[in-house]
Write a protein that holds these residues in place. Structure first.
Motif, short mmCIF file in Angstrom:
data_model
loop_
_atom_site.label_atom_id
_atom_site.label_comp_id
_atom_site.label_asym_id
_atom_site.label_seq_id
_atom_site.Cartn_x
_atom_site.Cartn_y
_atom_site.Cartn_z
N ARG A 50 -0.55 15.88 6.61
CA ARG A 50 0.26 16.97 6.08
C ARG A 50 0.72 17.88 7.20
O ARG A 50 -0.07 18.32 8.04
N GLY A 51 2.02 18.18 7.24
CA GLY A 51 2.54 19.14 8.19
C GLY A 51 2.75 18.58 9.58
O GLY A 51 2.41 17.44 9.89
N ASN A 52 3.33 19.41 10.43
CA ASN A 52 3.67 18.99 11.79
C ASN A 52 2.52 19.09 12.77
O ASN A 52 2.67 18.73 13.94
N LYS A 53 1.37 19.58 12.32
CA LYS A 53 0.23 19.74 13.22
C LYS A 53 -0.91 18.78 12.88
O LYS A 53 -2.04 18.97 13.32
N GLY A 54 -0.61 17.76 12.09
CA GLY A 54 -1.59 16.71 11.86
C GLY A 54 -2.70 17.06 10.90
O GLY A 54 -3.78 16.47 10.97
N THR A 55 -2.49 18.01 9.99
CA THR A 55 -3.52 18.34 9.01
C THR A 55 -3.87 17.11 8.17
O THR A 55 -2.99 16.37 7.73
N LEU A 56 -5.17 16.89 7.95
CA LEU A 56 -5.63 15.73 7.19
C LEU A 56 -6.32 16.18 5.92
O LEU A 56 -7.11 17.12 5.92
N LEU A 57 -6.04 15.47 4.83
CA LEU A 57 -6.65 15.72 3.54
C LEU A 57 -7.31 14.44 3.05
O LEU A 57 -6.82 13.34 3.30
N LYS A 58 -8.41 14.60 2.32
CA LYS A 58 -9.13 13.45 1.78
C LYS A 58 -9.56 13.75 0.35
O LYS A 58 -10.01 14.85 0.04
N PRO A 70 -11.73 17.03 9.46
CA PRO A 70 -11.43 17.31 10.87
C PRO A 70 -10.13 16.69 11.33
O PRO A 70 -9.82 15.54 11.02
N ASN A 71 -9.38 17.47 12.07
CA ASN A 71 -8.05 17.08 12.54
C ASN A 71 -8.11 16.77 14.03
O ASN A 71 -8.33 17.67 14.84
N PRO A 72 -7.91 15.49 14.42
CA PRO A 72 -8.04 15.15 15.84
C PRO A 72 -6.80 15.45 16.66
O PRO A 72 -6.81 15.32 17.88
N GLY A 103 -13.81 9.88 8.49
CA GLY A 103 -13.04 11.05 8.88
C GLY A 103 -13.86 12.26 9.23
O GLY A 103 -13.30 13.33 9.52
N VAL A 104 -15.19 12.13 9.24
CA VAL A 104 -16.04 13.26 9.64
C VAL A 104 -15.79 13.60 11.11
O VAL A 104 -15.75 14.77 11.50
N SER A 105 -15.59 12.57 11.93
CA SER A 105 -15.27 12.77 13.34
C SER A 105 -14.32 11.67 13.79
O SER A 105 -14.26 10.60 13.18
#
Length: 421
Positions: A50-58, A70-72, A103-105
């Motif tokens: 999500r979004g231009n900064k790599g936000t991750l949803l689960k 966590p967003n790498p 996706g924890v790390s």
């Protein structure tokens, strides 16, 4: 003000340290909340970028709740792929990332290029195409620790768009060139052999998907939707008759597949891409990605302004309207229209908040769609139900309230619905 028919489904990320989100009806937020990629792992687990900064949803409960993970990356994520609930990869604008714990790390595998597409056929062997020009394809055989790469110098003005990997030998690569609104399909039958251009096309295409060595589909601008049955040598126009820009394509098994794009358009094939029928998505926002499980039972489509659509056995369903007015009692209203083909709206009134279950059953009593199974607030609620994939006949809509919740109130009501085709 938008009418109820044009409301789309959004979720709100909680303020400050709240890390879960539920689907609610809100005014569209700013454009930087666009969802770019989605991957459905199983009937419960899915991931969204999500979004231009790599936000991750689960989600771990079939889309009822979404949590930030966590967003790498500080840049966008273009592609997501998971092999199971734990092992997954992200193709970002600046690197390739891998997780082995759901996706924890994340670990960074390479920062040499941003990636337009990624495709892993198992935990060790995977392929990536860069977003750079000329197209550059990477291959790993040890889970991303080491790579070999191939650059297609013969077409330096083209950039990588998408990959379709059948096995460790057969690779299809789609490239595009915005300046000429054109695309080229390349084919490789052995990693050590050349990537051969097999098809040049206009207008420009964005996605490619093959189900076997011979049968594949590409999609793109101005209604571009073409199919090959001889390994990419010849292509036939299979567009159902429109100029929609198709952004995302997914052939999820040997017969079924989906293509999606602007104006909320979703089309489905049930005969390997020969024919396509439009589904009722109930949204007008641009859809960027779509991914449905091979069994065709569960999947998600995502797009601009936070749009998330969920597919169940009965089709894509999502909240279209929610009112804060408190009704005097429980009521399940008759669906409208009724009879219907293929979509209808289902409304109900809740005088208090609590666990709410809205289900559709066929005449044999078999559950064909679970539209709602979560805690809802008091008020008027309206949902859209798309029965595109169901047979004509009599169905039953059942509303249940209070089971499994703290409320002592229990309510249940059933309405008949007639699907005609």
């Amino acid at each position: 003000m938008k009418t109820a028919a044009t409301f789309v489904l959004f979720f709100i990320l909680g303020l400050l340290n709240i890390t879960t989100a539920q689907w609610v009806n809100i005014t569209p937020p700013e454009s930087d909340t666009t969802n770019f990629a989605v991957y459905t792992v199983n009937s419960d687990v899915a991931f969204i970028s999500r979004g231009n900064k790599g936000t991750l949803l689960k989600t771990t409960n079939a889309g009822l709740n979404w949590a930030l993970i966590p967003n790498p990356s500080t840049q966008g994520i273009n592609k997501i792929q998971f092999l199971d609930e734990n092992t997954g990869f992200l193709g970002g604008n600046n690197a390739l990332f891998k997780t082995t714990n759901g996706g924890v790390s994340w670990i960074t595998l390479t920062e040499t290029d941003g990636f337009a597409d990624i495709s892993f056929i198992n935990e060790n062997t995977g392929y990536m195409v860069s977003i750079s020009s000329p197209p550059k394809i990477y291959r790993t055989t040890d889970g991303g620790l080491n790579y070999t790469s191939r650059t297609i110098f013969s077409h330096i003005n083209y950039s990588g768009a998408a990959l379709s990997i059948l096995n460790q030998s057969i690779i299809f690569l789609l490239t595009f060139r915005p300046a000429s609104d054109s695309s080229i399909v390349f084919k490789c039958t052995n990693w050590d052999s050349a990537f051969t251009p097999v098809y040049f096309t206009k207008p420009m295409c964005y996605d490619i998907s093959f189900i076997d060595e011979n049968t594949g589909v590409i999609c793109g601008n101005m209604g571009a939707l073409k199919r090959t049955s001889n390994g990419g040598i010849d292509w036939v126009n299979v567009n159902p008759g429109n100029n929609i820009t198709f952004q995302a394509l997914h052939l999820n098994n040997s017969l079924s597949g989906y293509v999606a794009g602007n104006s909320g358009s979703i089309f489905k094939t049930t005969n390997s891409g020969i024919n396509w029928v439009q589904q009722n998505s109930q949204t007008s926002w641009y859809i960027n990605d779509i991914h449905v499980l091979p069994g065709d039972s569960t999947g998600f489509a995502v797009g601009e302004f936070g749009t998330i659509l969920k597919r169940t056995n009965g089709g894509f369903t999502f909240l279209t309207h929610e009112s804060g007015n408190i009704p005097a009692g429980f009521t399940l209203f008759q669906n409208y229209p009724n009879p219907f083909n293929p979509a209808t709206k289902i409304s109900f009134a809740l005088p208090e908040s609590g666990i709410t279950l809205l289900e559709i059953f066929d005449i044999t009593g078999r559950l064909v769609s679970e539209i709602v199974n979560t805690k809802l607030s008091a008020g008027m609620h309206e949902y859209s139900f798309d029965a595109m994939d169901l047979a004509a006949g009599l169905y039953f809509c059942k509303l249940t309230f209070g089971t499994g919740g703290s409320s002592e109130t229990a309510f249940s009501e059933v309405k008949k619905m007639l699907l005609i085709k």
